[in-house]
Write a protein that holds these residues in place. Structure first.
Motif, PDB file in Angstrom:
ATOM      1  N   TYR A  29       1.104   4.363  -2.789  1.00 40.80           N
ATOM      2  CA  TYR A  29       0.971   5.771  -2.388  1.00 40.80           C
ATOM      3  C   TYR A  29       2.172   6.583  -2.872  1.00 40.80           C
ATOM      4  O   TYR A  29       2.021   7.661  -3.441  1.00 40.80           O
ATOM      5  CB  TYR A  29       0.821   5.868  -0.867  1.00 40.80           C
ATOM      6  CG  TYR A  29       0.902   7.278  -0.353  1.00 40.80           C
ATOM      7  CD1 TYR A  29      -0.168   8.159  -0.512  1.00 40.80           C
ATOM      8  CD2 TYR A  29       2.048   7.734   0.278  1.00 40.80           C
ATOM      9  CE1 TYR A  29      -0.090   9.465  -0.045  1.00 40.80           C
ATOM     10  CE2 TYR A  29       2.134   9.033   0.747  1.00 40.80           C
ATOM     11  CZ  TYR A  29       1.068   9.889   0.589  1.00 40.80           C
ATOM     12  OH  TYR A  29       1.151  11.185   1.042  1.00 40.80           O
ATOM     13  N   ARG A  61       2.478   9.737  -5.616  1.00 36.73           N
ATOM     14  CA  ARG A  61       3.097  11.042  -5.342  1.00 36.73           C
ATOM     15  C   ARG A  61       4.226  11.330  -6.326  1.00 36.73           C
ATOM     16  O   ARG A  61       4.382  12.445  -6.804  1.00 36.73           O
ATOM     17  CB  ARG A  61       3.623  11.098  -3.916  1.00 36.73           C
ATOM     18  CG  ARG A  61       2.505  10.984  -2.915  1.00 36.73           C
ATOM     19  CD  ARG A  61       2.612  11.788  -1.725  1.00 36.73           C
ATOM     20  NE  ARG A  61       3.588  12.816  -1.702  1.00 36.73           N
ATOM     21  CZ  ARG A  61       3.387  13.976  -1.118  1.00 36.73           C
ATOM     22  NH1 ARG A  61       2.230  14.216  -0.575  1.00 36.73           N
ATOM     23  NH2 ARG A  61       4.317  14.881  -1.058  1.00 36.73           N
ATOM     24  N   GLY A 105       0.816  -1.211   0.000  1.00 35.23           N
ATOM     25  CA  GLY A 105       0.000   0.000   0.000  1.00 35.23           C
ATOM     26  C   GLY A 105       0.848   1.259   0.000  1.00 35.23           C
ATOM     27  O   GLY A 105       0.561   2.220  -0.720  1.00 35.23           O
ATOM     28  N   MET A 106       1.905   1.276   0.784  1.00 35.54           N
ATOM     29  CA  MET A 106       2.785   2.433   0.848  1.00 35.54           C
ATOM     30  C   MET A 106       3.498   2.650  -0.495  1.00 35.54           C
ATOM     31  O   MET A 106       3.672   3.791  -0.929  1.00 35.54           O
ATOM     32  CB  MET A 106       3.814   2.259   1.963  1.00 35.54           C
ATOM     33  CG  MET A 106       4.739   3.447   2.116  1.00 35.54           C
ATOM     34  SD  MET A 106       3.890   4.989   2.504  1.00 35.54           S
ATOM     35  CE  MET A 106       3.502   4.727   4.204  1.00 35.54           C
TER      36      MET A 106
END
Length: 162
Positions: free
Chosen positions: A125, A129, A121-122
């Motif tokens: 993300y 970005r 998940g990170m």
């Protein structure tokens, strides 16, 4: 270079918003079956992108776009490989860490699964970005090369009569 066609749907300063579908560049690819299954609608999903309007195209015109193959491959690597590596690496390291601390194998594997999914998940993300920054780099964006009178890739007996 990969070629794609699309329609100009809006103008924004020196840029144009172009919409199209992911079919012509993927048509000859040997991986189109698996890729189309992941993208939905058998690879015909509409996409919308911001393109530098270097040829002065107007709203409603069909245009040819050129994509850098190396930028496409780098983006594919980033989106497909990095999250899987993060999942496996963090999961494996955390399993070994908790097992070395004397926790049971069941707990160590549960902690590995949770931490691996958190890393997955990170990574998504962080890629999102990072993508916002890359969208501003002109060398990585598609280039509008010409206005088309007929479709760039024409298939016999197609609905649009080419």
């Amino acid at each position: 270079m990969m070629l794609e066609e699309g329609w100009v749907v809006a103008l924004d300063g020196g840029d144009a918003w172009v919409t199209g579908s992911r079919k012509s560049s993927c048509g000859g690819c040997h991986s189109k079956g698996s890729c189309a299954a992941l993208s939905g609608s058998l690879g015909q999903r509409e996409i919308r992108m911001r393109v530098k309007n270097s040829i002065g195209a107007l709203v409603g015109e069909r245009v040819a776009l050129e994509f850098s193959e190396s930028a496409f491959l780098k983006a594919s690597f980033l989106v497909y490989v990095v999250p899987i590596v993060a999942l496996l690496l963090v999961g494996g390291v955390s399993r070994a860490f908790f097992y070395s601390l004397g926790f049971s194998v069941d707990f160590a594997e549960l902690a590995a699964a949770v931490s691996g999914l958190a890393a997955l998940g990170m990574s998504f993300y962080l890629i999102g970005r990072f993508n916002r920054r890359l969208e501003k780099v002109d060398s990585l964006r598609p280039v509008m090369v010409r206005v088309l009178d007929q479709p760039l890739l024409c298939v016999e007996n197609s609905k649009d009569g080419c």
